[in-house]
Design an enzyme around this catalytic site. Structure first.
Site, PDB file in Angstrom:
ATOM      1  N   ASN A   9      43.467  51.499  47.606  1.00 42.24           N
ATOM      2  CA  ASN A   9      44.068  50.261  48.096  1.00 42.24           C
ATOM      3  C   ASN A   9      45.423  50.121  47.407  1.00 42.24           C
ATOM      4  O   ASN A   9      45.484  49.841  46.217  1.00 42.24           O
ATOM      5  CB  ASN A   9      43.143  49.084  47.751  1.00 42.24           C
ATOM      6  N   LYS A  11      47.726  47.931  47.929  1.00 42.38           N
ATOM      7  CA  LYS A  11      48.194  46.540  47.805  1.00 42.38           C
ATOM      8  C   LYS A  11      49.656  46.438  48.272  1.00 42.38           C
ATOM      9  O   LYS A  11      50.045  47.131  49.199  1.00 42.38           O
ATOM     10  CB  LYS A  11      48.010  46.050  46.368  1.00 42.38           C
ATOM     11  N   HIS A  93      39.368  40.837  50.630  1.00 42.71           N
ATOM     12  CA  HIS A  93      39.682  41.245  49.256  1.00 42.71           C
ATOM     13  C   HIS A  93      39.884  39.979  48.416  1.00 42.71           C
ATOM     14  O   HIS A  93      40.403  38.973  48.915  1.00 42.71           O
ATOM     15  CB  HIS A  93      40.952  42.108  49.250  1.00 42.71           C
ATOM     16  N   GLU A  95      42.006  39.104  46.361  1.00 40.57           N
ATOM     17  CA  GLU A  95      43.380  38.580  46.338  1.00 40.57           C
ATOM     18  C   GLU A  95      43.665  37.768  47.607  1.00 40.57           C
ATOM     19  O   GLU A  95      44.395  36.777  47.568  1.00 40.57           O
ATOM     20  CB  GLU A  95      44.380  39.738  46.154  1.00 40.57           C
ATOM     21  N   GLU A 162      33.378  44.045  44.408  1.00 44.23           N
ATOM     22  CA  GLU A 162      34.473  44.086  43.444  1.00 44.23           C
ATOM     23  C   GLU A 162      34.446  42.811  42.603  1.00 44.23           C
ATOM     24  O   GLU A 162      34.993  41.774  43.024  1.00 44.23           O
ATOM     25  CB  GLU A 162      35.818  44.170  44.177  1.00 44.23           C
ATOM     26  N   GLY A 168      41.991  45.183  38.352  1.00 46.19           N
ATOM     27  CA  GLY A 168      43.307  45.267  37.716  1.00 46.19           C
ATOM     28  C   GLY A 168      43.306  44.932  36.234  1.00 46.19           C
ATOM     29  O   GLY A 168      44.370  44.764  35.637  1.00 46.19           O
ATOM     30  N   SER A 204      38.861  48.546  38.434  1.00 44.94           N
ATOM     31  CA  SER A 204      39.218  49.398  37.292  1.00 44.94           C
ATOM     32  C   SER A 204      38.497  50.747  37.285  1.00 44.94           C
ATOM     33  O   SER A 204      38.134  51.253  36.219  1.00 44.94           O
ATOM     34  CB  SER A 204      38.987  48.650  35.979  1.00 44.94           C
TER      35      SER A 204
HETATM   36  P1  PGA Z   1      41.869  48.152  40.542  1.00 43.50           P
HETATM   37  O1  PGA Z   1      41.827  47.340  41.916  1.00 43.50           O
HETATM   38  O2  PGA Z   1      41.214  49.498  40.804  1.00 43.50           O
HETATM   39  O3  PGA Z   1      43.308  48.265  40.213  1.00 43.50           O
HETATM   40  O4  PGA Z   1      41.087  47.373  39.550  1.00 43.50           O
HETATM   41  C1  PGA Z   1      40.727  47.412  42.799  1.00 43.50           C
HETATM   42  C2  PGA Z   1      41.016  46.622  44.047  1.00 43.50           C
HETATM   43  O5  PGA Z   1      41.721  45.617  43.982  1.00 43.50           O
HETATM   44  O6  PGA Z   1      40.557  46.986  45.139  1.00 43.50           O
END
Ligand code: PGA
Length: 250
Positions: A9, A11, A93, A95, A162, A168, A204
């Site tokens: 992903n 983003k 997601h 976000e 998630e 992140g 992560s």
């Molecule tokens: P990350 O993000 O692997 O950077 O923790 C995962 C995601 O947002 O799908």
């Protein structure tokens, strides 16, 4: 149908030249996936067509309009994603839920729009740290899963667990946390129209923890953010996933 998916992903990162370098690197050493395993990248809209020109990976979008075509300035609807050659699309997601206030009713419309066009929805769920600490994990996941209960059966669809606190942050969930959450989600989906949908883990994931997380029985893939931006970190995650599942590359 694919039973295991390792998806990146990107983003709101990435340029055409960055993607070009990435795809060239992948072409030199493409991941060779066993039957039933797939890998791909969810990309910002402007990169989808470029990646779709290479046949070795699944190409996805990170968002879709809840509407069909019409007077909705700035919206990209599911038919447009199909036109771009999209194979899958993220929905819900954290976000999008947190920053853009997307709620279950909107997410349900997005899921319906995608399934109508045959694009695989990857439906993301996960609890915040407060929700986990206050003992609300099950209630939160149950509520977030509701839109999946409205879909028809026999669909190709995936869920991504998630936990918000692992996204992140560099702190992935532990094996025990992942095991518990994936078992719970599978149980909550037991009477749903598509109870066997793969459940991916995200938050992560790195080359160093991927094999360990992949060895958790209920994990059917990964959704990888930061570490998917470079082939040097994403391709080793794919290899580690296969290793964790005890399968060798084709
Ligand atoms: P990350 O993000 O692997 O950077 O923790 C995962 C995601 O947002 O799908």
């Amino acid at each position: 149908m694919l039973k295991h998916l390792i998806l990146g992903n990107w983003k709101s990162y990435g340029s055409k030249s960055q993607l070009q370098h990435y795809l060239d690197a992948v072409e030199i050493a493409p991941p060779s996936m066993p039957q039933g395993f797939g890998w791909g990248l969810a990309l910002p809209f402007h990169l989808i067509e470029q990646a779709g020109a290479r046949k070795s990976l699944m190409v996805g979008a990170e968002n879709v309009s809840a509407h069909e075509e019409g007077p909705f300035t700035g919206e990209i609807h599911a038919g447009m994603l199909a036109d771009l050659g999209c194979h899958f699309c993220l929905v819900g997601h954290s976000e999008r839920r947190q920053l853009f206030h997307e709620q279950e009713d909107t997410l349900q419309d997005k899921l319906q729009a995608l399934v109508k066009t045959g694009i695989l929805p990857v439906y993301c769920i996960g609890e915040s740290l407060d929700e986990r600490h206050s003992g609300n994990l099950e209630a939160v996941l149950r509520k977030q899963l509701v839109p999946l209960n409205t879909l028809q059966s026999g669909l190709h669809l995936a869920v991504a667990y998630e936990p918000v606190w692992a996204i992140g942050t560099g702190v992935a969930a532990t094996r025990d946390d992942v095991n518990q959450a994936h078992d719970l989600i599978r149980e909550l989906m037991r009477d749903f129209p598509n109870p066997a949908a793969p459940i991916l883990y995200g938050g992560s994931v790195k080359p160093g923890n991927a094999a360990d997380l992949a060895s958790v029985h209920g994990v059917n893939g990964f959704l990888v953010g930061g570490a998917s931006l470079k082939p040097d970190t994403f391709l080793p995650i794919i290899t580690a996933y296969l290793e964790g599942k005890g399968v060798s590359a084709k």
